[in-house]
Motif scaffolding. Sequence first.
Motif, short mmCIF file in Angstrom:
data_model
loop_
_atom_site.label_atom_id
_atom_site.label_comp_id
_atom_site.label_asym_id
_atom_site.label_seq_id
_atom_site.Cartn_x
_atom_site.Cartn_y
_atom_site.Cartn_z
N MET A 1 0.83 -1.19 0.00
CA MET A 1 0.00 0.00 0.00
C MET A 1 0.87 1.25 0.00
O MET A 1 2.01 1.23 0.40
CB MET A 1 -0.90 0.02 1.23
N SER A 2 0.27 2.34 -0.39
CA SER A 2 0.97 3.62 -0.47
C SER A 2 1.12 4.25 0.91
O SER A 2 0.35 3.99 1.82
CB SER A 2 0.15 4.53 -1.38
N ASP A 3 2.13 5.11 1.03
CA ASP A 3 2.31 5.87 2.25
C ASP A 3 1.91 7.32 2.05
O ASP A 3 2.39 8.21 2.75
CB ASP A 3 3.78 5.80 2.71
N ASP A 54 -2.51 7.06 3.98
CA ASP A 54 -3.81 6.65 3.45
C ASP A 54 -4.19 5.23 3.86
O ASP A 54 -5.37 4.96 4.10
CB ASP A 54 -3.88 6.84 1.94
N CYS A 55 -3.23 4.34 4.03
CA CYS A 55 -3.57 2.98 4.46
C CYS A 55 -4.08 2.98 5.90
O CYS A 55 -5.01 2.23 6.23
CB CYS A 55 -2.39 2.03 4.27
N ALA A 56 -3.51 3.82 6.76
CA ALA A 56 -3.98 3.91 8.15
C ALA A 56 -5.37 4.54 8.20
O ALA A 56 -6.23 4.12 9.00
CB ALA A 56 -3.00 4.71 9.00
N ALA A 58 -7.67 4.38 5.84
CA ALA A 58 -8.61 3.37 5.35
C ALA A 58 -8.95 2.37 6.45
O ALA A 58 -10.12 2.00 6.63
CB ALA A 58 -8.03 2.65 4.13
N THR A 59 -7.95 1.94 7.21
CA THR A 59 -8.19 1.02 8.32
C THR A 59 -9.05 1.68 9.39
O THR A 59 -9.98 1.07 9.92
CB THR A 59 -6.85 0.54 8.92
#
Length: 94
Positions: A1-3, A54-56, A58-59
């Motif tokens: 995933m992107s940071d 963005d991954c955090a 989304a979670t």
Amino acid sequence: MSDHYEAVRVRISGRVQGVGFRMWTRDEALRLGVTGWVRNEADGSVSVLIAGADCAIATMIERLRRGPAGALVSGLQTEAAQLGNMPTDFRITG
């Protein structure tokens, strides 16, 4: 995933006040390393501002869809937020 770093404003409706939603949200945000704030709204909803990878984010949104034990989330709306003047921690503001 992107940071990629971003910010999102979330509004959660349902049985979300009086069930520890704000404290639970703060704890989840700290676990995920996102910054922002959470507050109760006069209409019975809860508003959250989340900034981070963005991954955090989304979670965090997926966790907000479920909420803590005792909550019953019936709706969740998200919108992009500006990154200017973002908090450096996560706070309960109201």
